[in-house]
Design an enzyme around this catalytic site. Structure first.
Site, PDB file in Angstrom:
ATOM      1  N   ASP A 311       1.174  -1.018   0.066  1.00  0.00           N
ATOM      2  CA  ASP A 311       0.029  -0.150  -0.252  1.00  0.00           C
ATOM      3  C   ASP A 311       0.558   1.161  -0.247  1.00  0.00           C
ATOM      4  OD1 ASP A 311      -2.858   1.025   0.621  1.00  0.00           O
ATOM      5  OD2 ASP A 311      -2.137   1.657   1.793  1.00  0.00           O
ATOM      6  N   ASN A 319      -2.456  12.847  -5.076  1.00  0.00           N
ATOM      7  CA  ASN A 319      -3.136  13.100  -6.211  1.00  0.00           C
ATOM      8  C   ASN A 319      -4.177  14.522  -5.269  1.00  0.00           C
ATOM      9  OD1 ASN A 319      -3.191  10.410  -7.262  1.00  0.00           O
ATOM     10  ND2 ASN A 319      -5.122  10.129  -5.956  1.00  0.00           N
ATOM     11  N   GLU A 354      -4.331   1.894  -3.839  1.00  0.00           N
ATOM     12  CA  GLU A 354      -2.994   1.951  -4.217  1.00  0.00           C
ATOM     13  C   GLU A 354      -2.383   0.890  -3.905  1.00  0.00           C
ATOM     14  OE1 GLU A 354      -4.748   4.781  -0.997  1.00  0.00           O
ATOM     15  OE2 GLU A 354      -5.142   4.153  -3.015  1.00  0.00           O
TER      16      GLU A 354
END
Length: 435
Positions: A311, A319, A354
């Site tokens: 992860d 983002n 992710e």
């Protein structure tokens, strides 16, 4: 026929008189009666001969025509020519007159009908085969067998073009298969879209298409779908390809083009359905299916299976700060690094936004930790550039392996890795933890 004989009997005395015989000898009632009787007998004899000789032949012809008619009706209903094989329906040719010519023409008709039926049956069976196969390897292997059987070829190969690459998918009786893909005749057939038929004199060999026997003809036939080449048929024979075989091959090639296109389209759809469009690795659905397959294999072979759950740390802030396009580039960068540390045969899955899952067959917990640490270190030491900015990210990973854990299902194995990942997050991130 008897009427003609009687007329000749009446005319004959006058003909004899014209030839100089005295009238008192020929123009008498008894001579007329004798001539008419002889004409009647000749006419009756001709009728008898015609009935026994010509009539018998005509009856045989009519009988065979009725048999052919019945078979044509049977074929129209989907049957075959079982009741009129050429050797059974042929009429013997025992004369050189019109009757012999009629028998010869009839036999040619039966041969043409049998050939047409064989071609139609071959096309029907071949199309049924192609329609029932969606696996490229199975389809090309079985299609090649059918092509060789219907053309009486001794050796052959089937090449398929996919994504610009021509590869041999099936072969039988040919040597140097790898050279086929670069063979001049194969290239000429693809470029021109035309059949290449090479006749080989004694002592001459065709480079790249060397059979395990001495071929006399090699046929290279392009498979075209909507004028686009998608494959090549290569067939070799020790004798020669007949006109019927070449015609039948043309029909089968059209069906093969449609079947190959369907299979290639199916493969493309399968890949699209199985792959994550951004990273090009398995999506979660197909990745978990692969995990189940590997778990079953590990149980069957009594070998370990390891997983690494990865992860990205604080990915949401990437983002929010740099935008989703930069975030996508970070994900692609991670996948590239992961592939560099994984072995051939390992499977990488996009498990979530992710999150990524690495499936490592035959890997112990130590092996999984080593892979995860290498990936963590590579990612932390690299950066994704966006103009003049260099974006650095880290990852946390949890690993688990059946070599150290007792788990009953692949979901249990992933759950153990997820618990280890949670521990890595709780411990401060940019860490690897093992279950």
């Amino acid at each position: 026929m008897t009427g003609l004989g009687l007329v000749m009997g009446v005319v004959f005395p006058f003909f004899v008189r014209f030839m100089g015989v005295p009238s008192n000898l020929v123009l008498t009632p008894w001579f007329f009666a004798a001539c008419m009787g002889a004409g009647f007998m000749v006419g009756a004899l001709n009728i008898l001969l015609a009935k026994n000789v010509v009539g018998g032949r005509l009856r045989l012809l009519a009988e065979r025509i009725r048999v052919v008619e019945g078979n044509l009706r049977h074929m129209a209903a989907g049957g075959g020519m079982e009741g009129c094989a050429p050797e059974d329906c042929y009429i013997e040719i025992d004369s050189r007159d019109e009757i012999g010519d009629s028998a010869r023409a009839f036999n040619n008709l039966v041969t043409a009908l049998a050939t047409a039926h064989q071609s139609e049956s071959a096309l029907r069976d071949f199309s049924r085969l192609l329609a029932s196969r969606l696996d490229l390897e199975i389809l090309t292997t079985e299609a090649l067998q059918q092509l060789m059987a219907h053309t009486k070829a001794t050796a052959g190969a089937l090449l398929v073009e996919s994504e610009g690459q021509l590869t041999t998918r099936a072969s039988h009786g040919l040597k140097n298969i790898a050279e086929l893909e670069n063979n001049d005749c194969v290239g000429a057939a693809l470029r021109s879209g035309q059949r290449q038929l090479v006749r080989l004199p004694a002592g001459i060999e065709l480079n790249g298409v060397l059979a395990e026997f001495r071929p006399s003809e090699v046929l290279v036939d392009p498979v075209m779908y909507k004028s686009v080449p998608i494959g090549v048929i290569v067939l070799a024979t020790g004798e020669a390809f007949g006109e019927d075989a070449l015609h039948r091959l043309g029909l089968l090639r059209q069906a093969l083009a449609l079947g190959l296109n369907n299979v290639l389209a199916h493969d493309r759809l399968q890949r699209l359905a199985a792959l994550d469009p951004l990273t090009g690795i398995y999506n979660r659905r197909f990745g978990m299916a692969r995990l189940r397959e590997e778990f079953s294999r590990a149980v069957r072979d009594d070998s370990p299976l390891g997983v690494v759950l990865v992860d990205l740390d604080h990915f949401k802030s990437v983002n929010d700060t740099y935008g989703h396009l930069v975030g996508d580039r970070v994900l692609v960068h991670l996948v590239k690094l992961a592939r560099s540390v994984m072995r051939e045969g390992d499977v990488l899955v996009r498990y979530g936004g992710e999150e990524f899952l690495a499936i490592l067959p035959a890997a112990s917990r130590g092996d999984c930790v080593e892979v995860a640490e290498r990936l963590r270190r590579l990612l932390s030491e690299s950066a994704v550039t966006d103009g003049e900015q260099r974006i650095r990210v880290t990852l946390s990973a949890g690993v688990a392996s059946t070599s150290e854990l007792s788990v009953d299902s692949p979901n249990d194995l992933v759950h153990q890795a997820d618990q280890a990942l949670y521990q890595a997050k709780e411990a401060g991130r940019n860490l690897v933890r093992a279950a």
